[in-house]
Scaffold this motif. Structure first.
Motif, PDB file in Angstrom:
ATOM      1  N   LEU A  58     -45.715 157.641 101.057  1.00 51.79           N
ATOM      2  CA  LEU A  58     -46.917 158.389 101.415  1.00 51.79           C
ATOM      3  C   LEU A  58     -46.514 159.759 101.931  1.00 51.79           C
ATOM      4  CD1 LEU A  58     -49.941 158.719 101.950  1.00 51.79           C
ATOM      5  CD2 LEU A  58     -49.615 157.534 104.140  1.00 51.79           C
ATOM      6  N   ILE A  59     -46.992 160.794 101.265  1.00 50.83           N
ATOM      7  CA  ILE A  59     -46.716 162.174 101.659  1.00 50.83           C
ATOM      8  C   ILE A  59     -48.019 162.806 102.128  1.00 50.83           C
ATOM      9  CG2 ILE A  59     -46.000 164.450 100.851  1.00 50.83           C
ATOM     10  CD1 ILE A  59     -44.182 163.001  98.837  1.00 50.83           C
ATOM     11  N   ILE A  60     -48.033 163.277 103.352  1.00 45.87           N
ATOM     12  CA  ILE A  60     -49.231 163.896 103.932  1.00 45.87           C
ATOM     13  C   ILE A  60     -49.028 165.398 104.030  1.00 45.87           C
ATOM     14  CG2 ILE A  60     -50.600 164.100 106.053  1.00 45.87           C
ATOM     15  CD1 ILE A  60     -50.198 161.106 106.481  1.00 45.87           C
ATOM     16  N   LEU A  61     -49.981 166.146 103.482  1.00 47.99           N
ATOM     17  CA  LEU A  61     -49.960 167.605 103.531  1.00 47.99           C
ATOM     18  C   LEU A  61     -51.125 168.088 104.383  1.00 47.99           C
ATOM     19  CD1 LEU A  61     -49.366 168.341  99.729  1.00 47.99           C
ATOM     20  CD2 LEU A  61     -47.632 168.215 101.531  1.00 47.99           C
ATOM     21  N   GLN A  62     -50.804 168.758 105.461  1.00 45.88           N
ATOM     22  CA  GLN A  62     -51.820 169.369 106.328  1.00 45.88           C
ATOM     23  C   GLN A  62     -51.499 170.849 106.460  1.00 45.88           C
ATOM     24  OE1 GLN A  62     -54.523 166.276 107.375  1.00 45.88           O
ATOM     25  NE2 GLN A  62     -54.594 168.400 108.064  1.00 45.88           N
ATOM     26  N   GLY A  63     -52.502 171.642 106.726  1.00 47.90           N
ATOM     27  CA  GLY A  63     -52.280 173.068 106.922  1.00 47.90           C
ATOM     28  C   GLY A  63     -53.595 173.819 106.925  1.00 47.90           C
ATOM     29  N   ASN A  81     -43.339 161.921  87.495  1.00 39.43           N
ATOM     30  CA  ASN A  81     -44.100 161.256  86.438  1.00 39.43           C
ATOM     31  C   ASN A  81     -45.495 160.946  86.979  1.00 39.43           C
ATOM     32  OD1 ASN A  81     -45.246 159.385  84.640  1.00 39.43           O
ATOM     33  ND2 ASN A  81     -43.259 158.545  84.085  1.00 39.43           N
ATOM     34  N   PRO A  82     -46.547 161.507  86.388  1.00 34.65           N
ATOM     35  CA  PRO A  82     -47.891 161.332  86.942  1.00 34.65           C
ATOM     36  C   PRO A  82     -48.364 159.881  86.989  1.00 34.65           C
ATOM     37  CG  PRO A  82     -47.989 162.373  84.772  1.00 34.65           C
ATOM     38  CD  PRO A  82     -46.557 162.383  85.202  1.00 34.65           C
ATOM     39  N   SER A  83     -47.770 159.015  86.161  1.00 36.90           N
ATOM     40  CA  SER A  83     -48.185 157.613  86.169  1.00 36.90           C
ATOM     41  C   SER A  83     -47.781 156.911  87.459  1.00 36.90           C
ATOM     42  CB  SER A  83     -47.594 156.867  84.968  1.00 36.90           C
ATOM     43  OG  SER A  83     -46.180 156.784  85.070  1.00 36.90           O
ATOM     44  N   GLY A  84     -46.841 157.514  88.192  1.00 35.21           N
ATOM     45  CA  GLY A  84     -46.402 156.916  89.446  1.00 35.21           C
ATOM     46  C   GLY A  84     -46.900 157.650  90.671  1.00 35.21           C
ATOM     47  N   VAL A  85     -47.890 158.528  90.473  1.00 33.67           N
ATOM     48  CA  VAL A  85     -48.399 159.360  91.566  1.00 33.67           C
ATOM     49  C   VAL A  85     -49.914 159.225  91.666  1.00 33.67           C
ATOM     50  CG1 VAL A  85     -48.647 161.717  92.434  1.00 33.67           C
ATOM     51  CG2 VAL A  85     -46.533 161.029  91.284  1.00 33.67           C
ATOM     52  N   ARG A  86     -50.418 159.136  92.885  1.00 27.40           N
ATOM     53  CA  ARG A  86     -51.871 159.175  93.101  1.00 27.40           C
ATOM     54  C   ARG A  86     -52.165 160.186  94.201  1.00 27.40           C
ATOM     55  NH1 ARG A  86     -52.925 154.105  93.398  1.00 27.40           N
ATOM     56  NH2 ARG A  86     -52.849 153.883  95.673  1.00 27.40           N
ATOM     57  N   ILE A  87     -53.079 161.104  93.927  1.00 26.41           N
ATOM     58  CA  ILE A  87     -53.414 162.190  94.856  1.00 26.41           C
ATOM     59  C   ILE A  87     -54.826 161.987  95.384  1.00 26.41           C
ATOM     60  CG2 ILE A  87     -53.676 164.686  95.127  1.00 26.41           C
ATOM     61  CD1 ILE A  87     -51.737 164.942  92.695  1.00 26.41           C
ATOM     62  N   ASN A  88     -54.966 162.065  96.693  1.00 21.07           N
ATOM     63  CA  ASN A  88     -56.284 161.959  97.323  1.00 21.07           C
ATOM     64  C   ASN A  88     -56.516 163.151  98.233  1.00 21.07           C
ATOM     65  OD1 ASN A  88     -55.383 158.783  97.098  1.00 21.07           O
ATOM     66  ND2 ASN A  88     -57.564 159.064  96.759  1.00 21.07           N
ATOM     67  N   SER A  89     -57.700 163.730  98.129  1.00 22.02           N
ATOM     68  CA  SER A  89     -58.115 164.815  99.021  1.00 22.02           C
ATOM     69  C   SER A  89     -59.234 164.296  99.914  1.00 22.02           C
ATOM     70  CB  SER A  89     -58.605 166.023  98.222  1.00 22.02           C
ATOM     71  OG  SER A  89     -57.566 166.560  97.438  1.00 22.02           O
ATOM     72  N   PHE A  90     -59.202 164.675 101.161  1.00 19.90           N
ATOM     73  CA  PHE A  90     -60.200 164.198 102.114  1.00 19.90           C
ATOM     74  C   PHE A  90     -61.037 165.366 102.626  1.00 19.90           C
ATOM     75  CE2 PHE A  90     -56.777 161.123 102.116  1.00 19.90           C
ATOM     76  CZ  PHE A  90     -57.470 159.926 101.999  1.00 19.90           C
ATOM     77  N   ILE A 118     -50.159 160.981  97.606  1.00 19.87           N
ATOM     78  CA  ILE A 118     -50.213 162.310  98.218  1.00 19.87           C
ATOM     79  C   ILE A 118     -51.573 162.482  98.871  1.00 19.87           C
ATOM     80  CG2 ILE A 118     -49.841 164.761  97.858  1.00 19.87           C
ATOM     81  CD1 ILE A 118     -47.522 162.948  96.904  1.00 19.87           C
ATOM     82  N   PHE A 119     -51.591 162.762 100.153  1.00 27.15           N
ATOM     83  CA  PHE A 119     -52.829 163.046 100.865  1.00 27.15           C
ATOM     84  C   PHE A 119     -52.922 164.549 101.108  1.00 27.15           C
ATOM     85  CE2 PHE A 119     -53.505 158.723 103.220  1.00 27.15           C
ATOM     86  CZ  PHE A 119     -53.689 158.105 101.998  1.00 27.15           C
ATOM     87  N   ASN A 120     -53.880 165.183 100.456  1.00 30.05           N
ATOM     88  CA  ASN A 120     -54.185 166.597 100.684  1.00 30.05           C
ATOM     89  C   ASN A 120     -55.243 166.632 101.783  1.00 30.05           C
ATOM     90  OD1 ASN A 120     -55.065 169.260 100.593  1.00 30.05           O
ATOM     91  ND2 ASN A 120     -54.845 169.413  98.382  1.00 30.05           N
ATOM     92  N   ARG A 121     -54.806 166.852 102.999  1.00 34.46           N
ATOM     93  CA  ARG A 121     -55.530 166.565 104.235  1.00 34.46           C
ATOM     94  C   ARG A 121     -55.528 165.050 104.397  1.00 34.46           C
ATOM     95  NH1 ARG A 121     -57.662 171.378 106.055  1.00 34.46           N
ATOM     96  NH2 ARG A 121     -58.228 172.910 104.476  1.00 34.46           N
ATOM     97  N   SER A 122     -55.921 164.554 105.563  1.00 34.90           N
ATOM     98  CA  SER A 122     -55.675 163.139 105.836  1.00 34.90           C
ATOM     99  C   SER A 122     -56.461 162.671 107.050  1.00 34.90           C
ATOM    100  CB  SER A 122     -54.176 162.948 106.094  1.00 34.90           C
ATOM    101  OG  SER A 122     -53.802 163.647 107.282  1.00 34.90           O
ATOM    102  N   GLN A 123     -55.975 161.561 107.638  1.00 31.98           N
ATOM    103  CA  GLN A 123     -56.565 161.037 108.862  1.00 31.98           C
ATOM    104  C   GLN A 123     -56.492 162.025 110.012  1.00 31.98           C
ATOM    105  OE1 GLN A 123     -53.974 159.732 107.194  1.00 31.98           O
ATOM    106  NE2 GLN A 123     -52.322 159.009 108.535  1.00 31.98           N
ATOM    107  N   TYR A 124     -55.633 163.031 109.881  1.00 33.52           N
ATOM    108  CA  TYR A 124     -55.476 164.002 110.966  1.00 33.52           C
ATOM    109  C   TYR A 124     -56.655 164.956 111.080  1.00 33.52           C
ATOM    110  CZ  TYR A 124     -50.936 162.088 111.838  1.00 33.52           C
ATOM    111  OH  TYR A 124     -49.938 161.216 112.181  1.00 33.52           O
ATOM    112  N   GLU A 125     -57.511 164.997 110.064  1.00 34.55           N
ATOM    113  CA  GLU A 125     -58.743 165.767 110.196  1.00 34.55           C
ATOM    114  C   GLU A 125     -59.572 165.251 111.372  1.00 34.55           C
ATOM    115  OE1 GLU A 125     -59.722 168.552 107.781  1.00 34.55           O
ATOM    116  OE2 GLU A 125     -57.568 168.247 108.099  1.00 34.55           O
TER     117      GLU A 125
END
Length: 268
Positions: A58-63, A81-90, A118-125
């Protein structure tokens, strides 16, 4: 290690200087070559990680706005490889999400083993936006630091590797990037007038970030402050840290259950 984790209980300064690329990592063609090498290695390691299937990442991106979260996804995560990646934006929580605890929408999209989430923003919001804009009282958001730590600890103990990156952009650099969104027709779609409201609360957000980083950087889920004024430096530092983390797992491709040589004759 090019990026050191934030020490628990120590608030990072988050000064303007901290947003500049660190000395010694190179620039121009040299830095691009180093980035390309790390991206190639990242792709290789992610293939092994996905095939092995024993851990989740789990990679969390905040900024702040215009700090480059989308750029990291496009360039760094784009090497995988995109088949092994899932991106979520919150974004702002829906009515259904608000009817549950604040971690409900997060937990249901945590990556499974073999996947990179990949969390583009996350629980830290829920300790940043809600605090700065007084959406919930302090008696509510102040308890969430411990709740987040316990949640992340549970994920870690169940096989999820967690890396959290705060993309630290300076006030001046953000000005230029937001200005470009207004002046460049190809980037107009990225401009949100609401970004200016957050910008007007720069100092309040800085203090909220400092608290979140210091109170939620743990052994099992460390925070890294990434200088984000330089796109190439930002991407290189993040790619390097992910590569180091995956490499340290010492994973290998799973061994076949049977001797595959028996099938060679039929493949002639």
């Amino acid at each position: 290690m090019l990026l050191d984790p934030v020490n628990a209980g120590e608030k990072p300064e988050l000064s303007e200087d901290d947003a500049r690329a660190p000395k010694g990592i190179g620039k121009g063609k040299e830095l691009k070559a180093k980035l390309d090498a790390q991206l190639e290695k990242l792709g290789e390691l992610q293939n092994v990680f996905s095939a092995n299937g024993s851990r989740a990442l789990l990679i969390i991106l905040q900024g702040r706005d215009a700090s480059g979260k989308d750029g990291v996804v496009r360039t760094v995560i784009g090497a995988c490889n995109p088949s092994g990646v899932r991106i979520n934006s919150f974004k702002a929580p829906s009515k259904e999400e608000l009817a549950h605890d604040f971690l409900w929408r997060i937990h249901k999209v945590v990556p499974e083993k073999g996947m990179m989430g990949i969390f583009n923003r996350s629980q830290y919001e829920d300790v940043l936006v809600v605090r700065v804009h007084s959406l919930v009282p302090e008696s509510v958001w102040s308890k969430r630091f411990d709740q987040i730590n316990e949640f992340e600890h549970m994920l870690s103990e169940n096989g999820t590797v967690i890396l959290k990156f705060f993309l630290h952009v300076s006030h001046d650099e953000q000005t230029e990037r937001l200005r470009e969104r207004v002046e460049n027709p190809a980037k107009n779609w990225k401009f949100n007038a609401g970004d200016l409201d957050a910008r007007a609360r720069w100092d309040e957000y800085t203090e909220a970030y400092r608290d979140a980083l210091s109170r939620c950087s743990t052994e099992w889920a460390p925070w890294y402050v990434v200088p984000a004024d330089s796109n190439k430096a930002r991407n290189y530092l993040i790619a390097n840290r992910i590569v180091e983390s995956l490499d340290s797992l010492r994973l290998g491709y799973p061994k076949p259950e049977a001797d595959l040589s028996q099938y060679l004759e039929t493949l002639k």
